[in-house]
Scaffold this motif. Structure first.
Motif, PDB file in Angstrom:
ATOM      1  N   THR A  20      20.655 -16.225   1.166  1.00 46.02           N
ATOM      2  CA  THR A  20      19.682 -16.474   2.218  1.00 46.02           C
ATOM      3  C   THR A  20      19.776 -15.394   3.290  1.00 46.02           C
ATOM      4  O   THR A  20      20.719 -14.610   3.320  1.00 46.02           O
ATOM      5  N   ASP A  21      18.805 -15.375   4.183  1.00 51.16           N
ATOM      6  CA  ASP A  21      18.776 -14.377   5.252  1.00 51.16           C
ATOM      7  C   ASP A  21      19.981 -14.465   6.190  1.00 51.16           C
ATOM      8  O   ASP A  21      20.337 -13.492   6.832  1.00 51.16           O
ATOM      9  N   ASP A  22      20.602 -15.635   6.265  1.00 51.87           N
ATOM     10  CA  ASP A  22      21.740 -15.796   7.164  1.00 51.87           C
ATOM     11  C   ASP A  22      23.065 -15.408   6.510  1.00 51.87           C
ATOM     12  O   ASP A  22      24.125 -15.652   7.065  1.00 51.87           O
ATOM     13  N   ASN A 115      29.888 -17.385   2.177  1.00 53.13           N
ATOM     14  CA  ASN A 115      29.408 -16.207   2.894  1.00 53.13           C
ATOM     15  C   ASN A 115      29.384 -15.004   1.954  1.00 53.13           C
ATOM     16  O   ASN A 115      30.390 -14.695   1.311  1.00 53.13           O
ATOM     17  N   TYR A 119      27.333  -9.865   4.196  1.00 51.69           N
ATOM     18  CA  TYR A 119      27.151 -10.495   5.508  1.00 51.69           C
ATOM     19  C   TYR A 119      28.375 -10.194   6.381  1.00 51.69           C
ATOM     20  O   TYR A 119      28.250  -9.852   7.554  1.00 51.69           O
ATOM     21  N   ARG A 123      28.471  -8.352   9.866  1.00 50.59           N
ATOM     22  CA  ARG A 123      28.997  -9.089  11.022  1.00 50.59           C
ATOM     23  C   ARG A 123      30.140  -8.352  11.699  1.00 50.59           C
ATOM     24  O   ARG A 123      30.262  -8.361  12.926  1.00 50.59           O
TER      25      ARG A 123
END
Length: 150
Positions: A20-22, A115, A119, A123
């Motif tokens: 997903t985008d997150d 995760n 990402y 981050r």
């Protein structure tokens, strides 16, 4: 080895398509939450990972009078994978050890979520660490897909 690479690439494609985008990867499981969690734990151990904890969120919720669909978190890791990543960017230790959430959605479907390593790269502003990230990415995809599939 020749048969392993196409299988691994197929697993990566399936996993990446669920990202997903997150930065969360969601992989549908063919099994219920408890069996998926057991299978995931077994695969992780077979791959040399340490299981630090298995948190049964839905059971804890029940103890305080909250009804929650089956939800559990498996916390795992391996210094062979995590240490090189921390050497690239020490702040990534905030997100280590790795975690996988095994949960049931409102339709009764079981998922494994984690995760995506890219990402974590974004981050924590990790740079010059593509080989380490790729190895973790491939390993997580293979482990989760093995646990979730027949």
């Amino acid at each position: 080895m020749k048969r392993f690479i196409p299988t691994l690439l197929a697993l990566l494609i399936v996993t990446l398509s669920a990202c997903t985008d997150d930065g969360m990867v969601d992989v549908k499981s063919s099994f219920g939450v408890e069996e998926t969690g057991d299978r995931l734990e077994e695969v992780l151990k077979d791959k040399g990972m340490t299981i630090f904890d298995r948190v049964m969120h839905s059971e804890a919720a029940k103890d305080v009078g909250v009804e929650l669909r089956e939800t559990e978190l498996i916390i795992f890791g391996n210094p062979k994978a995590g240490s090189p990543l921390m050497k690239c960017q020490q702040s990534v230790a905030l997100d280590l050890p790795q975690k996988a959430l095994v949960w049931e959605d409102s339709e009764g479907i079981t998922w494994i979520s984690y995760n995506h390593p890219r990402y974590l790269e974004k981050r924590h502003s990790i740079s010059n660490c593509d080989d380490v990230l790729s190895n973790i990415e491939e390993a997580l995809a293979a482990i989760v897909n093995e646990a979730a599939s027949d």
